[in-house]
Scaffold this motif. Structure first.
Motif, PDB file in Angstrom:
ATOM      1  N   ALA A  34      -5.168   1.849  -7.501  1.00  0.00           N
ATOM      2  CA  ALA A  34      -4.666   1.790  -6.121  1.00  0.00           C
ATOM      3  C   ALA A  34      -3.150   1.708  -6.109  1.00  0.00           C
ATOM      4  O   ALA A  34      -2.470   2.341  -5.288  1.00  0.00           O
ATOM      5  CB  ALA A  34      -5.259   0.591  -5.395  1.00  0.00           C
ATOM      6  N   ALA A  35      -2.576   0.940  -7.057  1.00  0.00           N
ATOM      7  CA  ALA A  35      -1.123   0.813  -7.119  1.00  0.00           C
ATOM      8  C   ALA A  35      -0.486   2.136  -7.519  1.00  0.00           C
ATOM      9  O   ALA A  35       0.549   2.529  -6.998  1.00  0.00           O
ATOM     10  CB  ALA A  35      -0.733  -0.286  -8.100  1.00  0.00           C
ATOM     11  N   GLN A  36      -1.117   2.846  -8.472  1.00  0.00           N
ATOM     12  CA  GLN A  36      -0.599   4.135  -8.896  1.00  0.00           C
ATOM     13  C   GLN A  36      -0.615   5.125  -7.750  1.00  0.00           C
ATOM     14  O   GLN A  36       0.313   5.922  -7.575  1.00  0.00           O
ATOM     15  CB  GLN A  36      -1.414   4.671 -10.070  1.00  0.00           C
ATOM     16  CG  GLN A  36      -1.174   3.895 -11.372  1.00  0.00           C
ATOM     17  CD  GLN A  36      -2.023   4.435 -12.507  1.00  0.00           C
ATOM     18  OE1 GLN A  36      -3.079   5.020 -12.297  1.00  0.00           O
ATOM     19  NE2 GLN A  36      -1.554   4.243 -13.722  1.00  0.00           N
ATOM     20  N   ALA A  37      -1.675   5.096  -6.958  1.00  0.00           N
ATOM     21  CA  ALA A  37      -1.809   6.050  -5.857  1.00  0.00           C
ATOM     22  C   ALA A  37      -0.769   5.820  -4.771  1.00  0.00           C
ATOM     23  O   ALA A  37      -0.452   6.732  -4.009  1.00  0.00           O
ATOM     24  CB  ALA A  37      -3.216   5.966  -5.260  1.00  0.00           C
ATOM     25  N   SER A  38      -0.238   4.608  -4.684  1.00  0.00           N
ATOM     26  CA  SER A  38       0.730   4.296  -3.630  1.00  0.00           C
ATOM     27  C   SER A  38       2.173   4.492  -4.081  1.00  0.00           C
ATOM     28  O   SER A  38       3.089   4.130  -3.376  1.00  0.00           O
ATOM     29  CB  SER A  38       0.536   2.850  -3.159  1.00  0.00           C
ATOM     30  OG  SER A  38       0.853   1.946  -4.207  1.00  0.00           O
ATOM     31  N   ARG A  39       2.363   5.091  -5.281  1.00  0.00           N
ATOM     32  CA  ARG A  39       3.701   5.299  -5.808  1.00  0.00           C
ATOM     33  C   ARG A  39       3.863   6.739  -6.265  1.00  0.00           C
ATOM     34  O   ARG A  39       2.898   7.408  -6.612  1.00  0.00           O
ATOM     35  CB  ARG A  39       3.983   4.326  -6.961  1.00  0.00           C
ATOM     36  CG  ARG A  39       3.936   2.872  -6.514  1.00  0.00           C
ATOM     37  CD  ARG A  39       4.320   1.916  -7.637  1.00  0.00           C
ATOM     38  NE  ARG A  39       5.721   2.033  -8.029  1.00  0.00           N
ATOM     39  CZ  ARG A  39       6.733   1.530  -7.348  1.00  0.00           C
ATOM     40  NH1 ARG A  39       6.521   0.885  -6.201  1.00  0.00           N
ATOM     41  NH2 ARG A  39       7.979   1.655  -7.779  1.00  0.00           N
ATOM     42  N   HIS A  40       5.111   7.216  -6.261  1.00  0.00           N
ATOM     43  CA  HIS A  40       5.393   8.578  -6.721  1.00  0.00           C
ATOM     44  C   HIS A  40       6.830   8.674  -7.198  1.00  0.00           C
ATOM     45  O   HIS A  40       7.631   7.766  -7.007  1.00  0.00           O
ATOM     46  CB  HIS A  40       5.097   9.592  -5.607  1.00  0.00           C
ATOM     47  CG  HIS A  40       6.046   9.527  -4.441  1.00  0.00           C
ATOM     48  ND1 HIS A  40       6.214  10.566  -3.557  1.00  0.00           N
ATOM     49  CD2 HIS A  40       6.916   8.555  -4.003  1.00  0.00           C
ATOM     50  CE1 HIS A  40       7.103  10.244  -2.634  1.00  0.00           C
ATOM     51  NE2 HIS A  40       7.540   9.038  -2.880  1.00  0.00           N
TER      52      HIS A  40
END
Length: 410
Positions: A34-40
């Motif tokens: 979830a944390a990875q999906a909210s970052r770019h």
């Protein structure tokens, strides 16, 4: 328009703080999904690539660049876009600057590419490094030191940096001291972008322009190009409605650049994909080009320029990006000024202001022209050649931009 300081770190506490952010270790556990999906990744610095002089083997470059937005896991992009031979980098480091060519002790760390310390770039290609764990602050001096082990033919870089960087014979990329970095250069070599990881609610704007955007006539080593002023405005407004959404600023100006024709760098149309659309996290293209097409007296009409703008707008919109356009500045007093060119400028500016095809407009012409002669820059903003604004003019341009317009609904 071919043209003819970062302050050193002060107190010891500042140095310790900078070491902590750049040298923060990687976390042992993987980030939750979830944390990875909210970052770019978002571009925090950029400089358009161009053909330079002959490449040199066994040479090191210590390149000073200024971040815009802060984040973690920094990556650098190296380019051989204009080379006709492979180029090999066998030692690339990134650290924080103390002063001049000297780095903050303990901050210089090696970068890898696909896990390897060495990478070879074929002609016409780029490569992005693996992420460097730790935090890279906004508005800070990042130092990328690279050793070119093998190269021939033309080098790739950015000619007019308005920033002093350093060179050395042999491999000195890992060193933090300045003793061996005796050469100076006003160009950036091979490095064309730096990005950081941020929340997905943060994006970037890329300024596509010529020498005015590149910063000619602004003060060297002080980051006073108009995109720098815009970046500081965005950082100062971070967390407010005005600054929400866009934090990164990549300056893709090239001195002498044109919309339609190659010359000083590839045309804006020709380099749009590499310099703008390929950058990570971009939300907005800021289009500020045209004066070089107009004053070159090559027969370019307003209709020609407007067609070029429309192509840029269409390609950016197709990529899901906003496009903000700026009006072309006055240039009376420049040797190539004439009534025919002025008529083209006025027609082009009318399209920019009222054509309805841009998502927003920044009226640089209105902000900087003289009220007594609207074909001229106001003297207080004139860098001296009647085309390029000085530091005050650069700031006035950035202040003209409505920050909310940089994050349109697309």
């Amino acid at each position: 328009m071919r043209p003819r300081r970062n302050s050193p770190l002060g107190a010891a506490g500042t140095v310790v703080a900078l070491l902590a952010v750049l040298c923060a270790p990687a976390t042992a556990a993987a980030k939750p999904a979830a944390a990875q999906a909210s970052r770019h990744q978002v571009v925090t610095w950029g400089a358009s690539a161009d053909r330079m002089g002959d490449a040199s083997a066994d040479r090191s470059y210590r390149l000073i660049v200024r971040t815009s937005v802060g984040g973690t896991d920094a990556r650098v992009r190296l380019s051989n876009a204009f080379g006709d031979h492979p180029v090999t980098f066998d030692n690339v480091h990134a650290g924080r600057r103390a002063q001049g060519a000297e780095l903050v002790r303990g901050s210089n760390r090696p970068l890898t590419f696909g896990g390897a310390r060495s990478v070879t770039l074929a002609p016409g290609t780029t490569v992005t490094s693996d992420p460097l764990p730790g935090r890279l602050p906004a508005q800070s001096d990042l130092v990328v030191s690279l050793h070119v082990a093998d190269a021939a033919g033309p080098a790739t870089g950015h000619g007019m940096a308005m920033q002093t960087s350093y060179t050395a014979a042999g491999d000195h990329a890992a060193e933090e001291g300045a003793a061996n970095w005796t050469g100076r250069t006003g160009s950036w070599y091979y490095l064309d972008a730096v990005s950081v990881e941020t929340g997905t609610d943060t994006g970037a704007v890329v300024t596509l322009g010529d020498s005015i955007t590149d910063g000619w006539q602004s003060s060297t080593d002080t980051n006073r190009r108009w995109p720098d002023y815009l970046s500081r405005r965005l950082q100062n407004s971070a967390g407010t409605a005005a600054g929400a959404g866009v934090g990164g600023v990549a300056n893709e100006g090239i001195s002498g650049n044109k919309v339609l024709a190659d010359g000083a760098g590839q045309s804006a149309l020709g380099r749009l994909q590499r310099d703008v659309l390929s950058q990570p996290g971009v939300r907005t293209v800021f289009l500020f080009e045209g004066i070089n097409d107009i004053k070159a007296h090559t027969g370019v009409t307003a209709a020609d320029l407007i067609a070029g703008y429309r192509e840029i707008i269409g390609r950016a919109h197709a990529a899901g990006l906003c496009v903000v356009g700026a009006t072309v500045l006055p240039f009376k007093g420049w040797p190539e000024f004439d009534p025919a060119g002025e008529a083209v400028r006025q027609e082009v500016n009318a399209f920019i202001r009222t054509g309805g095809e841009l998502d927003a407009v920044a009226d640089f012409d209105k902000a900087l022209r003289s009220p007594y002669d609207q074909e001229r820059l106001l003297p207080v903003f004139d860098g001296g050649d009647h085309v390029h604004p000085n530091d005050k003019g650069m700031q006035a341009m950035a202040d003209t931009v409505d920050l909310k317009s940089l994050d349109c609904d697309r």
